[in-house]
Design a protein around this motif. Structure first.
Motif, PDB file in Angstrom:
ATOM      1  N   ALA A  40      99.456  21.435 -30.482  1.00  0.00           N
ATOM      2  CA  ALA A  40     100.087  21.439 -31.801  1.00  0.00           C
ATOM      3  C   ALA A  40      99.741  20.180 -32.582  1.00  0.00           C
ATOM      4  O   ALA A  40      99.698  20.196 -33.815  1.00  0.00           O
ATOM      5  N   ALA A  41      99.485  19.081 -31.864  1.00  0.00           N
ATOM      6  CA  ALA A  41      99.123  17.835 -32.532  1.00  0.00           C
ATOM      7  C   ALA A  41      97.654  17.776 -32.906  1.00  0.00           C
ATOM      8  O   ALA A  41      97.208  16.787 -33.496  1.00  0.00           O
ATOM      9  N   GLY A  42      96.879  18.810 -32.548  1.00  0.00           N
ATOM     10  CA  GLY A  42      95.473  18.863 -32.920  1.00  0.00           C
ATOM     11  C   GLY A  42      94.523  18.300 -31.906  1.00  0.00           C
ATOM     12  O   GLY A  42      93.349  18.055 -32.219  1.00  0.00           O
ATOM     13  N   ALA A  43      94.974  18.108 -30.654  1.00  0.00           N
ATOM     14  CA  ALA A  43      94.106  17.514 -29.638  1.00  0.00           C
ATOM     15  C   ALA A  43      93.230  18.535 -28.928  1.00  0.00           C
ATOM     16  O   ALA A  43      92.392  18.152 -28.104  1.00  0.00           O
ATOM     17  N   ALA A  44      93.394  19.820 -29.241  1.00  0.00           N
ATOM     18  CA  ALA A  44      92.589  20.841 -28.555  1.00  0.00           C
ATOM     19  C   ALA A  44      91.117  20.723 -28.884  1.00  0.00           C
ATOM     20  O   ALA A  44      90.262  21.163 -28.109  1.00  0.00           O
ATOM     21  N   GLY A  45      90.788  20.139 -30.020  1.00  0.00           N
ATOM     22  CA  GLY A  45      89.394  20.025 -30.424  1.00  0.00           C
ATOM     23  C   GLY A  45      88.728  18.740 -29.990  1.00  0.00           C
ATOM     24  O   GLY A  45      87.669  18.391 -30.533  1.00  0.00           O
ATOM     25  N   LEU A  46      89.283  18.028 -29.033  1.00  0.00           N
ATOM     26  CA  LEU A  46      88.666  16.789 -28.572  1.00  0.00           C
ATOM     27  C   LEU A  46      87.278  17.069 -27.990  1.00  0.00           C
ATOM     28  O   LEU A  46      87.087  18.036 -27.249  1.00  0.00           O
ATOM     29  N   PRO A  47      86.297  16.235 -28.299  1.00  0.00           N
ATOM     30  CA  PRO A  47      84.931  16.507 -27.830  1.00  0.00           C
ATOM     31  C   PRO A  47      84.754  16.205 -26.355  1.00  0.00           C
ATOM     32  O   PRO A  47      85.522  15.462 -25.749  1.00  0.00           O
ATOM     33  N   GLY A  48      83.719  16.788 -25.797  1.00  0.00           N
ATOM     34  CA  GLY A  48      83.341  16.481 -24.417  1.00  0.00           C
ATOM     35  C   GLY A  48      84.342  16.907 -23.375  1.00  0.00           C
ATOM     36  O   GLY A  48      84.435  16.284 -22.312  1.00  0.00           O
ATOM     37  N   GLY A  49      85.092  17.972 -23.663  1.00  0.00           N
ATOM     38  CA  GLY A  49      86.069  18.424 -22.683  1.00  0.00           C
ATOM     39  C   GLY A  49      87.183  17.431 -22.440  1.00  0.00           C
ATOM     40  O   GLY A  49      87.658  17.283 -21.304  1.00  0.00           O
TER      41      GLY A  49
END
Length: 420
Positions: A40-49
């Protein structure tokens, strides 16, 4: 011949499999809460797994573990970062699931002796230790740090700099603090439950402190429930549901328990600079966003919004109900001063815990040739800490007053145990 009282029967029914289920259930609940909150805070799109390691890092900090932040850059570039925070929503979920799993064999009669209690707790502790080691090793990752399109980015392109920043859990410290956290959870579960067999005179000692401990736990959890309701209303009326969900799943107890201490008259100090932002209510960000260390208390809050004077009124009502509940649940009727002393000690311990786990410290800086940030929004700091000793003194005074009045009300026939 009956075998219901054979030695070891309780351990057999509360053995390694049941302990493993308890530990795994707590970890899954904590991971799910942290993952949803970070998503919900937008961390799902962090790069490199990076999402999985960040979830593991949230679990590490939720039990009081430590993260080491580091930068991997060229000689011309310098990075500095630090983070100290506990996502108490994740902490509370894990504590509740662990406590429920720990107490279940006692409710079913599977554990019937103090020796069985120690062995059952030892099984959970051993598996929890192994789980902590695994989670701590999983909480590590490295990210590429973008320099932006401003002067800092131009300098990075000129010198061919490609900075990277990462984090990793301090495994020994995380394991040690995580085991201490488990011990605290199990001790609190033993205090609020009368079913756990204890040796010697410990059962009578528990009977005297159990009402106050149970009432304080209900008070703190009740505040979290009220906070959830308020957050849902805010999300429905003012929008930003994703941000609100992130606050609820990651740091709602941080906010509501901070409000409890502020209502008692406690003072916190801190400041916010750079891209860091505090979640709702927005007035906290307004008070703390100053160049120097700001003071956060009832006075500074009401300077921005006079409605914050309701905090001590709400605290007074909640503490009187807690004191009355403590008195009516006491097995005997001790003197009024003893009721007041029990509540004062319990409230002081609760406030001390809030002051310790509610501390926040975060900083990030990035510089090339000694030139940092340059308007790129890459640097900032966030700090929040309490004046602990004055907060404890106020908690004792509030506990004594509320405990005396609550116990006095419990002696009124219509408000006593018999009247109820």
């Amino acid at each position: 011949m009956s075998t219901s009282n054979r030695p070891g029967r309780g351990v057999a029914r509360a053995g390694w499999v049941h302990a493993l289920v308890t530990v795994l259930a707590a970890l899954v609940a904590m991971a799910a809460t942290a993952a949803l909150g970070l998503w919900a805070a937008g961390a799902a799109g962090l790069p490199g797994g990076g999402f999985g390691p960040v979830v593991a890092a949230a679990l590490v900090t939720a039990v009081g573990g430590a993260l080491e932040l580091s930068g991997d850059a060229d000689a011309l570039l310098d990075t500095s970062a630090g983070l100290t925070v506990m996502p108490l929503s994740v902490t509370v979920v894990g504590a509740l699931v662990l406590a429920a799993g720990f107490l279940r064999p006692f409710r079913s009669g599977a554990v019937t002796s103090p020796g069985d209690t120690a062995r059952w707790a030892g099984r959970i502790a051993a598996l929890w230790l192994l789980a902590l080691i695994g989670v701590a090793f999983a909480a590590r990752h490295t990210f590429a740090v973008p320099l932006g399109d401003d002067t800092l980015g131009d300098l990075g392109d000129l010198f061919g700099l490609s900075p990277r920043a990462g984090f990793r859990a301090d495994v020994p410290l995380t394991v040690f603090v995580g085991v201490v956290w488990l011990a605290g959870v199990l001790l609190l579960a033993v205090l609020v439950s009368g079913r756990v067999p204890l040796p010697g005179r410990l059962p009578s000692a528990r009977a005297s402190v159990r009402p106050a401990a149970e009432a304080l736990v209900l008070l703190l959890l009740g505040q979290v429930v009220v906070g959830v309701v308020i957050a849902l209303v805010v999300a429905a009326t003012r929008g930003h549901p994703a941000e609100t969900l992130a606050v609820v799943l990651l740091g709602l107890p941080n906010l509501v328990w901070l409000g409890l201490t502020l209502g008692l008259g406690a003072t916190w100090h801190g400041h916010v600079q750079g891209p860091f932002d505090l979640p709702m209510p927005h007035v906290l960000d307004q008070v703390l966003r100053t160049p120097d260390i700001a003071t956060l208390n009832l006075g500074t809050l009401t300077d921005h919004d006079g409605r914050w004077w309701w905090l001590p009124v709400v605290d007074a009502v909640l503490l009187l109900v807690t004191a009355w509940l403590t008195a009516v649940r006491s097995p005997v009727r001790p003197p009024l001063w003893r009721h007041a002393a029990h509540l004062a000690v319990a409230l002081a311990l609760a406030v001390l815990t809030i002051c310790l786990v509610g501390r926040v410290s975060a900083h990030l800086s990035l510089s090339v040739l000694g030139i940092g940030d340059l308007g790129g929004g890459l640097g900032g700091s966030l700090l929040l800490r309490a004046d602990v000793w004055p907060a404890l003194g106020l908690a004792v005074l509030w506990g004594l007053g509320a405990g005396f009045l609550g116990a006095l009300a419990a002696r009124y026939p219509r408000l006593s145990r018999d009247g109820r």
